[in-house]
Design a protein around this motif. Structure first.
Motif, short mmCIF file in Angstrom:
data_model
loop_
_atom_site.label_atom_id
_atom_site.label_comp_id
_atom_site.label_asym_id
_atom_site.label_seq_id
_atom_site.Cartn_x
_atom_site.Cartn_y
_atom_site.Cartn_z
N VAL A 256 0.77 -1.22 0.10
CA VAL A 256 -0.14 -0.05 0.12
C VAL A 256 0.84 1.34 0.00
N LYS A 257 2.11 1.12 0.89
CA LYS A 257 2.82 2.37 0.84
C LYS A 257 4.22 1.73 0.67
N ASN A 258 5.46 2.12 0.29
CA ASN A 258 6.64 1.52 -0.02
C ASN A 258 7.48 2.75 -0.14
N ARG A 259 8.45 3.33 0.78
CA ARG A 259 9.22 4.28 0.58
C ARG A 259 10.66 3.81 0.09
N TYR A 260 10.82 2.40 -0.06
CA TYR A 260 12.17 1.77 -0.43
C TYR A 260 11.77 1.27 -1.88
N GLY A 261 10.54 1.01 -2.54
CA GLY A 261 10.15 0.48 -3.76
C GLY A 261 8.91 0.75 -4.27
N ALA A 262 8.55 0.21 -5.39
CA ALA A 262 7.26 0.26 -6.02
C ALA A 262 5.96 -0.43 -5.29
N THR A 263 4.73 0.01 -5.31
CA THR A 263 3.79 -0.19 -4.65
C THR A 263 2.66 -0.90 -5.34
N ASP A 264 3.12 -1.39 -6.75
CA ASP A 264 2.19 -2.17 -7.62
C ASP A 264 2.80 -3.63 -7.70
N GLU A 265 3.52 -4.27 -6.64
CA GLU A 265 3.87 -5.68 -6.61
C GLU A 265 2.99 -6.26 -5.71
N VAL A 266 2.87 -7.48 -5.97
CA VAL A 266 2.10 -8.37 -5.27
C VAL A 266 2.70 -9.66 -4.89
N GLY A 267 2.58 -10.20 -3.62
CA GLY A 267 3.31 -11.45 -3.17
C GLY A 267 2.35 -12.68 -3.10
N CYS A 268 2.27 -13.71 -3.61
CA CYS A 268 1.36 -14.90 -3.46
C CYS A 268 1.96 -16.02 -2.53
N PHE A 269 0.96 -16.31 -1.65
CA PHE A 269 1.17 -17.49 -0.73
C PHE A 269 0.28 -18.35 -0.73
N GLU A 270 0.53 -19.49 -0.34
CA GLU A 270 -0.20 -20.65 -0.07
C GLU A 270 -0.36 -21.10 1.55
N LEU A 271 -1.45 -21.19 2.03
CA LEU A 271 -1.43 -21.58 3.52
C LEU A 271 -2.05 -22.73 3.68
N HIS A 272 -1.10 -23.64 4.28
CA HIS A 272 -1.42 -25.16 4.49
C HIS A 272 -1.13 -25.45 5.86
N ASP A 273 -1.60 -26.74 6.31
CA ASP A 273 -1.07 -27.31 7.55
C ASP A 273 0.12 -26.96 8.11
N GLU A 274 1.17 -27.23 7.11
CA GLU A 274 2.66 -27.07 7.39
C GLU A 274 3.18 -25.83 7.66
N GLY A 275 2.24 -24.60 7.30
CA GLY A 275 2.81 -23.26 7.36
C GLY A 275 2.34 -22.54 6.16
N ILE A 276 3.28 -21.61 5.73
CA ILE A 276 2.84 -21.11 4.60
C ILE A 276 3.95 -20.98 3.65
N THR A 277 3.78 -21.23 2.50
CA THR A 277 5.01 -20.98 1.23
C THR A 277 4.52 -20.04 0.10
N GLY A 278 5.58 -19.51 -0.37
CA GLY A 278 5.43 -18.70 -1.46
C GLY A 278 5.26 -19.32 -2.83
N LEU A 279 4.26 -18.68 -3.73
CA LEU A 279 3.88 -19.19 -4.74
C LEU A 279 4.43 -18.28 -6.11
N ALA A 280 5.45 -19.04 -6.72
CA ALA A 280 6.18 -17.91 -7.74
C ALA A 280 5.38 -18.13 -9.00
N ASP A 281 4.52 -19.46 -9.30
CA ASP A 281 3.57 -19.43 -10.23
C ASP A 281 2.21 -19.95 -9.78
N PRO A 282 1.35 -18.85 -9.13
CA PRO A 282 0.08 -19.17 -8.57
C PRO A 282 -1.05 -19.52 -9.55
N SER A 283 -0.77 -19.26 -10.87
CA SER A 283 -1.90 -19.48 -11.68
C SER A 283 -2.81 -20.93 -11.79
N GLY A 284 -1.87 -21.95 -11.35
CA GLY A 284 -2.41 -23.24 -11.26
C GLY A 284 -3.67 -23.34 -10.09
N LEU A 285 -3.48 -22.43 -9.31
CA LEU A 285 -4.74 -22.61 -7.89
C LEU A 285 -6.08 -22.04 -8.70
#
Length: 471
Positions: A256-285
């Motif tokens: 929403v606000k970033n003094r050190y970078g762009a504000t148009d980036e989005v990080g994708c994660f998958e939450l599961h029983d073992e924790g949370i992992t990043g999704l470099a290619d989330p389109s499959g979901l």
């Protein structure tokens, strides 16, 4: 003489101050205009008029070209998707506010970040003010977030938190959450306007003085806005929004606000029983793999920040049993679906939609809010009304106006490149799409009439009633 008396009486006039947020007014009010609390305005003495004299400077001003910029170099958090949103990682002295709804996974994500960022040269201090230390330890065991250089404490007192900073000397501080820590020097309950302002201000000063990165967890209101004074968002360096449906696996971290970078980036994660992992290619979901095409489904490519994601829109129409047909949506804006229904009926001459129950949704919990999904929504509705599937491996991109025209959208080339990478061979796009990936068939459509030609000419929704009965 009269003017002097007037000035003197104005000085001696009492003022009124809100005990929760510190708002000051010249007259008594039953409700504070700043924090909307009732009965918190109390009379205080008139504020003394003070002036600030010039003092000794701490650091001499330098030409901007001589300022050392290496101290603001970002250090990776160990989580690639979070680094993407932050602009490369955490900058020493930066204060990041992460806000999200309860249960979305904020604590899980930050505990994973705290463990991965800890090393021999960089200690991490995790302060939990909402849970006990044993509860956080159990979560760390479950997600594999144990590290000898990760220190854990449960504190709700600001002075105790500052004492832990002196003892541990961490490079990264994680505080969960800023609304549950209070200062004994400030009146008011934890989470109040004055308390949140004081706690955030003290931690920001400590971060800047120690060149320590700080991650603050923030609560949100029922409307989804960050709880607490708006000043909190202005004081911190980065504001991140943690989004996601608790019934789906997908989680999005949006800047929403970033003094050190762009504000148009989005990080994708998958939450599961073992924790949370990043999704470099989330389109499959967001896709459903089928051997045969199904009526009422259409694929589109949406842009989350600068990241293209292929998503699937589904629609279903059934005969209505009530005078007012149902219109139910999930993951789509109801107003845009209603607009597409009106355009199909008026411009596309599809009359079978007005008296039927219509259900429309997305797959995988993704929310489509940008106008570029209009064409896919309209084609999914038309396909459901005619009970005729769209061609396989087809994606539709474009904004649809009320006149039935298909308008251009931003990032068409990036969208087509992502669709081609995932194996889609045919696309419906507005005019002048730019460079097309090799081997991909792109059809330019000017209005809904052109777009509906991908369906059979005489569908069941457009056939005369007698012919429909003979079928």
């Amino acid at each position: 003489m009269a003017a002097r008396t007037s000035r003197s009486s104005a000085k001696d006039r009492p003022s009124y101050r809100c005990s929760d947020c510190g708002y000051t007014t010249a007259k008594w009010l039953g409700r504070c205009p700043e924090c909307q609390a009732w009965g918190t305005i109390e009379e205080t003495g008139a504020p003394a008029v003070r002036t600030t004299a010039a003092g000794r400077v701490s650091t001499a001003a330098l030409p901007i070209g001589q300022v050392d910029g290496r101290t603001a170099t970002a250090r990776s958090t160990g989580v690639d998707e979070l680094d993407r949103v932050l602009g490369g990682g955490l900058v020493p002295g930066a204060v990041v506010l992460l806000a999200g709804e309860p249960g979305v996974g904020k604590s899980t994500l930050l505990l994973d970040v705290a463990a991965k960022a800890a090393s021999d040269d960089h200690r991490t201090l995790y302060v939990t003010a909402e849970e006990s230390a044993s509860q956080v330890r159990l979560r760390a065991d479950r997600i594999g977030a144990l590290n000898d250089h990760l220190y854990l404490t449960a504190e709700t007192d600001l002075s105790a938190v500052l004492g832990h900073l002196d003892a541990v000397k961490p490079s990264l501080l994680v505080l969960d959450s800023v609304q549950t820590v209070a200062s004994p020097e400030i009146d008011g309950a934890p989470g109040g306007m004055a308390q949140v302002r004081e706690v955030a201000g003290a931690l920001i000063r400590a971060s800047k003085e120690r060149a320590m990165s700080t991650l603050l967890v923030g609560h949100v209101t029922k409307d989804g806005a960050i709880a607490g004074p708006r000043l909190l968002e202005h004081l911190v360096d980065v504001v991140l929004s943690f989004e996601g449906d608790r019934h789906a696996r997908l989680r999005l971290v949006r800047g929403v606000k970033n003094r050190y970078g762009a504000t148009d980036e989005v990080g994708c994660f998958e939450l599961h029983d073992e924790g949370i992992t990043g999704l470099a290619d989330p389109s499959g979901l967001f896709l459903t793999r089928r051997a045969e095409a199904v009526p009422g489904t259409c694929l589109t490519v949406t842009l989350e920040g600068r990241r293209p994601l292929v998503a699937e829109v589904q629609a279903l129409t059934v005969d209505s049993q009530i005078p007012s047909p149902r219109r139910t949506t999930s993951g789509l804006e109801t107003s845009r679906v209603s607009m597409m229904l009106a355009v199909l009926e008026q411009r596309g001459r599809i009359t079978a939609l007005g008296k039927r129950d219509i259900y429309s949704a997305t797959v995988g919990g993704v929310k489509l809010t940008e106008p570029a999904a209009d064409l896919a929504i309209a084609l999914a509705l038309a396909s459901a009304a005619s009970d005729t599937p769209l061609p396989k491996n087809l994606v539709a991109i474009g904004e649809v106006g009320l006149a039935g025209e298909v308008r251009r959208v931003t990032g068409v080339q990036r969208r087509l490149a992502e669709a081609h990478r995932l194996g889609f061979t045919h696309a419906l796009v507005p005019a002048d799409p730019g460079k097309v990936p090799p081997g991909m068939k792109v059809t330019e459509v000017a209005d809904m009439g052109d777009a509906l030609r991908v369906l059979p000419r005489r569908s069941r929704a457009q056939a005369p009633q007698g012919e429909e009965q003979r079928r």
